[in-house]
Design a protein around this motif. Structure first.
Motif, short mmCIF file in Angstrom:
data_model
loop_
_atom_site.label_atom_id
_atom_site.label_comp_id
_atom_site.label_asym_id
_atom_site.label_seq_id
_atom_site.Cartn_x
_atom_site.Cartn_y
_atom_site.Cartn_z
N GLU A 75 38.30 65.36 86.09
CA GLU A 75 37.06 65.03 85.38
C GLU A 75 37.17 63.28 85.32
OE1 GLU A 75 37.12 66.75 81.31
OE2 GLU A 75 36.71 68.57 82.05
N ILE A 76 35.91 62.86 85.20
CA ILE A 76 35.61 61.25 85.06
C ILE A 76 34.33 61.23 84.11
CG2 ILE A 76 36.68 60.74 87.21
CD1 ILE A 76 34.20 60.60 88.54
N GLY A 77 34.26 60.13 83.52
CA GLY A 77 33.30 59.78 82.88
C GLY A 77 33.69 59.89 81.42
N ASP A 78 32.78 59.66 80.29
CA ASP A 78 32.84 59.40 78.85
C ASP A 78 32.01 60.66 78.25
OD1 ASP A 78 30.21 58.48 78.87
OD2 ASP A 78 30.86 56.39 78.57
N GLU A 79 31.98 60.54 77.15
CA GLU A 79 31.13 61.69 76.36
C GLU A 79 29.81 61.75 76.53
OE1 GLU A 79 32.75 64.33 75.07
OE2 GLU A 79 34.62 63.23 75.57
N SER A 80 29.25 60.27 76.80
CA SER A 80 27.68 60.36 77.18
C SER A 80 27.48 61.03 78.70
CB SER A 80 27.22 58.82 77.30
OG SER A 80 28.05 58.22 78.25
N HIS A 81 28.17 61.07 79.53
CA HIS A 81 28.16 61.67 80.74
C HIS A 81 29.29 61.98 81.49
CE1 HIS A 81 26.87 63.30 84.62
NE2 HIS A 81 27.20 62.29 85.31
N LYS A 82 29.92 63.17 81.71
CA LYS A 82 31.24 63.37 82.26
C LYS A 82 30.96 64.26 83.58
CE LYS A 82 34.64 63.97 79.45
NZ LYS A 82 35.58 64.66 78.46
N MET A 83 31.47 64.00 84.64
CA MET A 83 31.51 64.74 85.74
C MET A 83 32.91 65.30 85.69
SD MET A 83 30.24 62.15 88.70
CE MET A 83 30.19 63.55 89.98
N LYS A 84 32.57 66.73 86.24
CA LYS A 84 33.62 67.84 86.44
C LYS A 84 33.55 68.14 87.91
CE LYS A 84 33.23 69.71 81.65
NZ LYS A 84 33.19 70.72 80.80
N GLN A 130 21.13 59.47 89.49
CA GLN A 130 21.03 61.08 89.58
C GLN A 130 22.14 61.92 89.45
OE1 GLN A 130 17.72 62.22 92.89
NE2 GLN A 130 18.37 60.08 93.48
N ASN A 131 22.24 63.00 88.58
CA ASN A 131 23.43 63.54 88.36
C ASN A 131 23.20 65.10 88.63
OD1 ASN A 131 25.67 61.85 87.14
ND2 ASN A 131 23.88 61.12 86.14
N VAL A 132 24.09 65.77 89.50
CA VAL A 132 23.74 67.32 89.69
C VAL A 132 25.01 67.95 89.46
CG1 VAL A 132 23.31 68.80 91.43
CG2 VAL A 132 22.43 66.63 91.51
N SER A 133 24.90 68.95 88.27
CA SER A 133 25.98 69.62 87.97
C SER A 133 26.53 70.84 88.89
CB SER A 133 25.89 70.13 86.69
OG SER A 133 24.68 71.27 86.55
N LEU A 134 27.47 71.13 89.08
CA LEU A 134 28.06 72.28 90.07
C LEU A 134 26.97 73.38 89.87
CD1 LEU A 134 29.68 73.50 92.38
CD2 LEU A 134 31.40 74.14 90.34
N GLN A 135 26.48 73.80 88.70
CA GLN A 135 25.85 74.88 88.59
C GLN A 135 24.30 74.71 89.03
OE1 GLN A 135 27.68 73.39 86.11
NE2 GLN A 135 29.22 75.07 86.32
#
Length: 290
Positions: A75-84, A130-135
């Motif tokens: 995981e990286i990032g903070d509470e405002s935006h976290k990547m898993k 642009q952020n894309v979650s795995l789901q």
């Protein structure tokens, strides 16, 4: 008949100590003259096994290109935006942006971060994220082949990511002994990075193994092409990157890409004078969450 793509170059880049200190190994997957790797400027495979809570990293600027990040583990990032693990991000630095990558706790992380050239006409566009979650990643799993398409179109799957520079990024698993054929634009510069196992590539079935990078032949013809892959005895996991060359010449220095040395000087002046905005503070319309 579609053009048959073949493997023409194999690199075996070695990992080296990274800038985050102890536990950071960085492998330069893409390096060399941009005229050969266009539109790819560089790609680093960052492996971090951090065993303390001492903060590393911090804020830094970018301009003139895009960072394309695939988080493989952690995981990286903070509470405002976290990547898993399995998440994807494209940050269009464009006219100039500051972002922060601080890790202040124990962590085990592996990520691939690509620097992708912006076409000259789009060099100084308004920054966006642009952020894309795995789901939300288009995926298929059939006949021993599992594919996740993060950018572009491949194997009947199309990502919702918006691209200035046409780009395909796909994470591909192929079971032991299974073969598949992938359709790609013949004019896209394409390479494969092997994360696990091995694969035979093309009609010539050249072998590509773990930690190796294989570059395909490239054609000016905009026709379709086919890439044949046959997984080895352990199966294979690879990441495929394919992009349309921009044909531009670039100037690169530190965190900036420009068309001329004067661009680089201007960007450093803007950064030092506080004119670059932090990506976290840009208007919400410049943030796209998928």
């Amino acid at each position: 008949m579609p053009i048959k793509r073949e493997l023409i170059k194999i690199d075996a880049p070695a990992g080296q100590p990274g800038f985050l200190g102890a536990g950071h190994i960085a492998r330069p997957v893409v390096s060399g003259p941009f005229s050969v790797t266009d539109p790819f400027i560089m790609l680093m495979d960052d492996m971090l096994d951090k065993k303390d809570n001492q903060p590393v990293g911090g804020p830094h600027p970018h301009a003139g290109f895009e960072t394309v990040t695939l988080l493989l583990e952690g995981e990286i990032g903070d509470e405002s935006h976290k990547m898993k693990g399995g998440d994807f991000e494209i940050m269009t630095a464009g006219s100039g942006i500051i972002h922060t990558e601080t890790i202040d706790k124990k962590a085990k992380i592996r990520l691939l971060q690509l620097w992708l050239n912006l076409p000259q006409k789009d060099r100084w566009v308004t920054p966006r994220l642009q952020n894309v979650s795995l789901q939300q990643v288009p995926a298929s799993n059939k006949d021993g082949v599992a594919i996740k398409v993060y950018s572009g179109t491949l194997a009947g799957l199309t990502s919702a990511v918006q691209n200035y520079s046409p780009l395909i990024v796909a994470d591909i698993f192929i079971n032991e002994g299974t073969s598949t054929e992938l359709e790609l634009p013949a004019s896209y510069n394409t390479f494969l990075y092997i994360l696990h196992g091995s694969v035979r590539v093309g009609e010539e079935e050249k072998l590509l193994q773990k930690d190796q990078v294989g570059w395909l032949d490239l054609f000016e013809d905009a026709a379709k092409s086919e890439l044949k892959l046959i997984a080895g005895i352990e199966g294979v996991r690879l990441v495929l990157y394919a992009g349309k060359p921009t044909g531009d010449k670039i100037t690169s220095h530190g965190p900036f890409i420009g068309d001329t040395p004067q661009d680089i000087q201007r960007l450093f002046q803007e950064y030092r004078s506080g004119k670059m905005q932090h990506i976290n503070t840009v208007p919400e319309r410049q943030k796209i969450f998928l």
